[in-house]
Design a protein around this motif. Sequence first.
Motif, PDB file in Angstrom:
ATOM      1  N   MET A   1      36.071 -27.181-104.423  1.00  0.00           N
ATOM      2  CA  MET A   1      37.377 -27.246-103.219  1.00  0.00           C
ATOM      3  C   MET A   1      37.893 -28.226-103.457  1.00  0.00           C
ATOM      4  N   GLU A   2      39.405 -28.321-103.592  1.00  0.00           N
ATOM      5  CA  GLU A   2      40.219 -29.503-103.496  1.00  0.00           C
ATOM      6  C   GLU A   2      40.099 -30.268-101.994  1.00  0.00           C
ATOM      7  N   ILE A   3      40.113 -31.456-102.208  1.00  0.00           N
ATOM      8  CA  ILE A   3      40.222 -32.144-100.821  1.00  0.00           C
ATOM      9  C   ILE A   3      41.641 -31.956-100.150  1.00  0.00           C
ATOM     10  N   ASP A   4      42.551 -31.762-100.949  1.00  0.00           N
ATOM     11  CA  ASP A   4      43.953 -31.603-100.148  1.00  0.00           C
ATOM     12  C   ASP A   4      44.010 -30.173 -99.804  1.00  0.00           C
ATOM     13  N   GLU A   5      43.157 -29.208 -99.752  1.00  0.00           N
ATOM     14  CA  GLU A   5      43.192 -27.903 -99.471  1.00  0.00           C
ATOM     15  C   GLU A   5      42.422 -27.635 -98.218  1.00  0.00           C
ATOM     16  N   LYS A   6      43.182 -27.018 -97.014  1.00  0.00           N
ATOM     17  CA  LYS A   6      42.179 -26.785 -95.992  1.00  0.00           C
ATOM     18  C   LYS A   6      41.414 -25.653 -96.202  1.00  0.00           C
ATOM     19  N   PRO A   7      40.072 -25.488 -95.978  1.00  0.00           N
ATOM     20  CA  PRO A   7      39.493 -24.314 -96.009  1.00  0.00           C
ATOM     21  C   PRO A   7      39.606 -23.270 -95.041  1.00  0.00           C
ATOM     22  N   GLU A   8      39.239 -22.118 -95.186  1.00  0.00           N
ATOM     23  CA  GLU A   8      39.563 -20.996 -94.225  1.00  0.00           C
ATOM     24  C   GLU A   8      38.562 -21.264 -93.447  1.00  0.00           C
ATOM     25  N   ARG A   9      37.362 -21.761 -93.457  1.00  0.00           N
ATOM     26  CA  ARG A   9      36.221 -21.740 -92.486  1.00  0.00           C
ATOM     27  C   ARG A   9      35.690 -23.300 -92.849  1.00  0.00           C
ATOM     28  N   PHE A  10      35.259 -23.962 -91.974  1.00  0.00           N
ATOM     29  CA  PHE A  10      34.488 -25.115 -92.149  1.00  0.00           C
ATOM     30  C   PHE A  10      32.834 -24.731 -92.030  1.00  0.00           C
ATOM     31  N   ILE A  11      32.560 -23.700 -91.094  1.00  0.00           N
ATOM     32  CA  ILE A  11      31.206 -23.169 -91.005  1.00  0.00           C
ATOM     33  C   ILE A  11      31.194 -21.863 -91.297  1.00  0.00           C
ATOM     34  N   VAL A  12      30.113 -21.470 -92.197  1.00  0.00           N
ATOM     35  CA  VAL A  12      29.771 -20.285 -92.607  1.00  0.00           C
ATOM     36  C   VAL A  12      28.221 -19.994 -92.548  1.00  0.00           C
ATOM     37  N   ASP A  13      28.008 -18.980 -91.676  1.00  0.00           N
ATOM     38  CA  ASP A  13      26.439 -18.488 -91.533  1.00  0.00           C
ATOM     39  C   ASP A  13      25.842 -19.622 -90.922  1.00  0.00           C
ATOM     40  N   GLY A  14      26.432 -20.454 -90.200  1.00  0.00           N
ATOM     41  CA  GLY A  14      25.806 -21.367 -89.542  1.00  0.00           C
ATOM     42  C   GLY A  14      25.574 -22.887 -90.170  1.00  0.00           C
ATOM     43  N   LEU A  15      26.224 -22.647 -91.350  1.00  0.00           N
ATOM     44  CA  LEU A  15      26.151 -24.186 -92.010  1.00  0.00           C
ATOM     45  C   LEU A  15      27.409 -24.534 -92.508  1.00  0.00           C
ATOM     46  N   ARG A  16      27.531 -25.817 -92.585  1.00  0.00           N
ATOM     47  CA  ARG A  16      28.982 -26.273 -93.028  1.00  0.00           C
ATOM     48  C   ARG A  16      29.057 -26.258 -94.639  1.00  0.00           C
ATOM     49  N   LEU A  17      30.151 -26.508 -95.036  1.00  0.00           N
ATOM     50  CA  LEU A  17      30.464 -26.334 -96.486  1.00  0.00           C
ATOM     51  C   LEU A  17      29.582 -27.237 -97.541  1.00  0.00           C
ATOM     52  N   ASP A  18      29.045 -28.484 -96.866  1.00  0.00           N
ATOM     53  CA  ASP A  18      28.215 -29.264 -97.987  1.00  0.00           C
ATOM     54  C   ASP A  18      26.841 -28.674 -97.563  1.00  0.00           C
ATOM     55  N   GLY A  19      26.444 -27.536 -96.927  1.00  0.00           N
ATOM     56  CA  GLY A  19      25.283 -27.089 -96.728  1.00  0.00           C
ATOM     57  C   GLY A  19      24.166 -27.770 -95.533  1.00  0.00           C
ATOM     58  N   ARG A  20      24.975 -28.684 -94.823  1.00  0.00           N
ATOM     59  CA  ARG A  20      24.448 -29.261 -93.475  1.00  0.00           C
ATOM     60  C   ARG A  20      24.422 -28.176 -92.245  1.00  0.00           C
ATOM     61  N   LYS A  21      23.546 -28.331 -91.530  1.00  0.00           N
ATOM     62  CA  LYS A  21      23.649 -28.078 -90.105  1.00  0.00           C
ATOM     63  C   LYS A  21      24.795 -28.695 -89.259  1.00  0.00           C
ATOM     64  N   LYS A  22      24.949 -28.232 -88.140  1.00  0.00           N
ATOM     65  CA  LYS A  22      26.020 -29.105 -87.145  1.00  0.00           C
ATOM     66  C   LYS A  22      25.509 -30.408 -86.912  1.00  0.00           C
ATOM     67  N   ASP A  23      24.117 -30.612 -86.730  1.00  0.00           N
ATOM     68  CA  ASP A  23      23.428 -31.840 -86.133  1.00  0.00           C
ATOM     69  C   ASP A  23      22.764 -32.506 -87.144  1.00  0.00           C
ATOM     70  N   GLU A  24      23.260 -32.385 -88.268  1.00  0.00           N
ATOM     71  CA  GLU A  24      22.579 -33.030 -89.424  1.00  0.00           C
ATOM     72  C   GLU A  24      23.402 -34.107 -90.011  1.00  0.00           C
ATOM     73  N   ILE A  25      22.798 -35.226 -90.483  1.00  0.00           N
ATOM     74  CA  ILE A  25      23.748 -36.391 -91.200  1.00  0.00           C
ATOM     75  C   ILE A  25      23.472 -36.455 -92.627  1.00  0.00           C
ATOM     76  N   ARG A  26      24.409 -36.884 -93.148  1.00  0.00           N
ATOM     77  CA  ARG A  26      24.454 -36.894 -94.552  1.00  0.00           C
ATOM     78  C   ARG A  26      23.161 -37.804 -95.206  1.00  0.00           C
ATOM     79  N   PRO A  27      22.993 -37.791 -96.611  1.00  0.00           N
ATOM     80  CA  PRO A  27      21.709 -38.714 -96.946  1.00  0.00           C
ATOM     81  C   PRO A  27      22.160 -40.230 -96.673  1.00  0.00           C
ATOM     82  N   ILE A  28      21.355 -40.889 -96.658  1.00  0.00           N
ATOM     83  CA  ILE A  28      21.682 -42.312 -96.201  1.00  0.00           C
ATOM     84  C   ILE A  28      20.333 -43.311 -97.200  1.00  0.00           C
TER      85      ILE A  28
END
Length: 243
Positions: A1-28
């Motif tokens: 998905m292009e960054i300059d395109e707004k997705p229809e939904r950010f959360i699908v089936d409880g997961l965000r578009l990068d596969g994380r849960k709402k309270d999950e941080i990115r890998p550090i």
Amino acid sequence: MEIDEKPERFIVDGLRLDGRKKDEIRPIKMEAGVMNRADGSCYIEWGNNKIIAAVYGPREVHPRHLQETYRAILRYRYNMASFAVDERRRPGPDRRSIEISKVSREAIEPVLMLEQYPRSSIDVFVEVLQADAGTRAAGITAASVALADAGIPMRNLVSAISVGKVDGEVVLDLNKIEDNFGDADMPVAMIVESGEVTLLQMDGIFTKNEFIEAMELAKRGCSQIYDIQRDCLISKYKKLDSD
């Protein structure tokens, strides 16, 4: 998905578009002491962010009229490299960099024992090599580790993270799409052990209940960041002992 395109939904089936849960941080990934010529340094990879922080000092203040008689001054420079984002930026400080430098300095200053170094300066340089949302929080986190690595007396570390709102739901640690097209973005920095908040900014709107939820998420996120910061510093000194 292009960054300059707004997705229809950010959360699908409880997961965000990068596969994380709402309270999950990115890998550090975080490493202290990466620059030999700095007094202290830290490199951090947070999601797709790549940032390096370097500390120089305490050292003599130039120009001298900036000296303070009873304490050191903290100077903090945040800079985003011209190649850090997709669209090429003009090199050098802009209004956004100056503002982030100011609020980041104010976020870190409360934990530093500046009174131990009168008439001195402590200089922090934060360079964003690759940007993917949340760079001020990642920069503050790395700068705090770099200051500890430099041996600057500190009451504690400062940890930072962003909280936001997408699809009407509060989420932790926004990625670039959520930051660009979400409903709200709130960077938070705090001293985890005391709960003292040293940075709180907001772009967007939260209801009262959403704000309370966002602060709870931020506290939990900062607690995780704090553990990573401590482990990073401990790993460096374990390595020095083994050498």
